[in-house]
Design a protein around this motif. Sequence first.
Motif, mmCIF file in Angstrom:
data_model
loop_
_atom_site.group_PDB
_atom_site.id
_atom_site.type_symbol
_atom_site.label_atom_id
_atom_site.label_comp_id
_atom_site.label_asym_id
_atom_site.label_seq_id
_atom_site.Cartn_x
_atom_site.Cartn_y
_atom_site.Cartn_z
ATOM 1 N N SER A 182 6.697 7.911 -10.704
ATOM 2 C CA SER A 182 7.629 8.361 -9.844
ATOM 3 C C SER A 182 7.510 8.159 -8.221
ATOM 4 C CB SER A 182 8.258 9.919 -10.310
ATOM 5 O OG SER A 182 7.323 10.769 -9.586
ATOM 6 N N PRO A 183 8.588 8.267 -7.425
ATOM 7 C CA PRO A 183 8.285 8.255 -6.049
ATOM 8 C C PRO A 183 7.406 9.418 -5.635
ATOM 9 C CG PRO A 183 10.388 7.836 -6.599
ATOM 10 C CD PRO A 183 9.898 8.224 -7.834
ATOM 11 N N GLY A 184 7.736 10.440 -6.102
ATOM 12 C CA GLY A 184 6.852 11.968 -5.783
ATOM 13 C C GLY A 184 5.564 11.622 -6.032
ATOM 14 N N GLU A 185 5.318 11.278 -7.438
ATOM 15 C CA GLU A 185 3.934 11.031 -7.915
ATOM 16 C C GLU A 185 3.293 10.175 -7.061
ATOM 17 O OE1 GLU A 185 4.655 9.912 -11.813
ATOM 18 O OE2 GLU A 185 4.880 12.021 -12.568
ATOM 19 N N TYR A 186 3.740 9.062 -6.798
ATOM 20 C CA TYR A 186 3.133 8.085 -5.934
ATOM 21 C C TYR A 186 2.641 8.749 -4.536
ATOM 22 C CZ TYR A 186 2.444 3.760 -3.065
ATOM 23 O OH TYR A 186 2.008 2.779 -2.425
ATOM 24 N N ARG A 187 3.713 9.184 -3.904
ATOM 25 C CA ARG A 187 3.346 9.904 -2.556
ATOM 26 C C ARG A 187 2.105 10.783 -2.707
ATOM 27 N NH1 ARG A 187 8.036 13.003 0.487
ATOM 28 N NH2 ARG A 187 8.044 11.220 1.898
ATOM 29 N N ARG A 188 2.015 11.602 -3.584
ATOM 30 C CA ARG A 188 0.828 12.574 -3.793
ATOM 31 C C ARG A 188 -0.246 11.820 -4.223
ATOM 32 N NH1 ARG A 188 4.834 15.308 -6.678
ATOM 33 N NH2 ARG A 188 4.322 14.493 -8.756
ATOM 34 N N LEU A 189 -0.313 10.936 -5.126
ATOM 35 C CA LEU A 189 -1.410 10.004 -5.255
ATOM 36 C C LEU A 189 -2.065 9.239 -4.421
ATOM 37 C CD1 LEU A 189 -0.463 9.012 -8.893
ATOM 38 C CD2 LEU A 189 -2.562 10.236 -8.603
ATOM 39 N N SER A 190 -1.172 8.805 -3.279
ATOM 40 C CA SER A 190 -1.569 7.739 -2.321
ATOM 41 C C SER A 190 -2.376 8.599 -1.323
ATOM 42 C CB SER A 190 -0.264 7.141 -1.704
ATOM 43 O OG SER A 190 0.435 8.119 -1.240
ATOM 44 N N ARG A 191 -1.829 9.852 -1.214
ATOM 45 C CA ARG A 191 -2.621 10.791 -0.264
ATOM 46 C C ARG A 191 -3.865 11.111 -0.703
ATOM 47 N NH1 ARG A 191 2.101 15.490 0.520
ATOM 48 N NH2 ARG A 191 3.707 14.070 1.625
ATOM 49 N N MET A 192 -4.063 11.104 -2.003
ATOM 50 C CA MET A 192 -5.586 11.684 -2.653
ATOM 51 C C MET A 192 -6.439 10.438 -2.635
ATOM 52 S SD MET A 192 -3.747 13.731 -5.889
ATOM 53 C CE MET A 192 -5.595 13.632 -6.755
#
Length: 325
Positions: free
Chosen positions: A280-290
């Motif tokens: 999902s967009p939210g998951e993608y944002r979190r994973l990209s930061r990690m």
Amino acid sequence: MFTTFTTDRVDPAERFESRVLEPRDVLLSMLSFPSVRVQRPEVLIRRSAPEAYQVNLVLDGRAVVAQHGRQAVLEPGDFSVCDTSKPMRGRRVATTGARLALVQVPKARVPLPESGLRALIAVPFDTRSGVGGVFARWVVDALDRAEEFTPADAGVLASVTTDLLTAVLAERLGEARPEDDAGMRRRVHDFIDQELGDPSLTPASVARAHHISLRRLQRLFAEQDTGPAGFIRSRRLERCRRDLADPRAATTPVHTIGTRWGFPDAAHFSRLFRSTFGHSPGEYRRLSRMSNGGAHFDKALIACSTRTWGQAAFAADKSRGEETW
């Protein structure tokens, strides 16, 4: 994109003024200056030789342009074409305040054989009627309204100017405008990129903006792994993916990013994003930061989505016989 230059402090008999509109790699300029002689010799061409066609449209006074062993005498309402990569000479006889419109278009944008266009260099064109008149009125009106345009208008301004000039030149050559899929494809891609934020952007609206049929629009994308609708979707999703991975947009709500790039329905945006990138967009944002700033994560997802999304969209377009969203 719009610039004004004036010499108000100079003696009126020697004043020079210009209004310049530069949509992309096309230039339109309204010049006002008294009598003058100009020359572009080989030494200047060696320093800078843009591969372009330059149109000099006389609105007041008279002008003479010489190039390729020919000389065009221009009265008000006439224009001639010059090759910026070749030596030329010109002379203008006019009173203070007399106007001349200049248009410069890269040769690569004009889908006509250069060998044929050489015969049209330094030849007078009449703009008092027909296609020539449409071209002249477009140039003058665009420059008169230059301050009304925004950077978002650049693609359309460049395309319309190029298309009208091409039509005038093709008419003189005695041939219909040639089919140039490569040139049209560039203009379509450029237009789509400029209009991605408009949720009403569809293959039908793209075809209308370029005065072509939906069938021809489909044909332009035949060599790619997606149809027009799939291309628009993928470009929008890529812009969203980029913004979601951008630390500078970390506080921008996900639904705002989706709306910015043409997905006003948050649920629809989330489904499309997940089907393309696997998150999902939210998951993608979190994973990209990690993932080390997101570089490795982004690269892997882009490779995956390029293979799967393009193939799926192209298959859907083909099976339905129409563009779907």
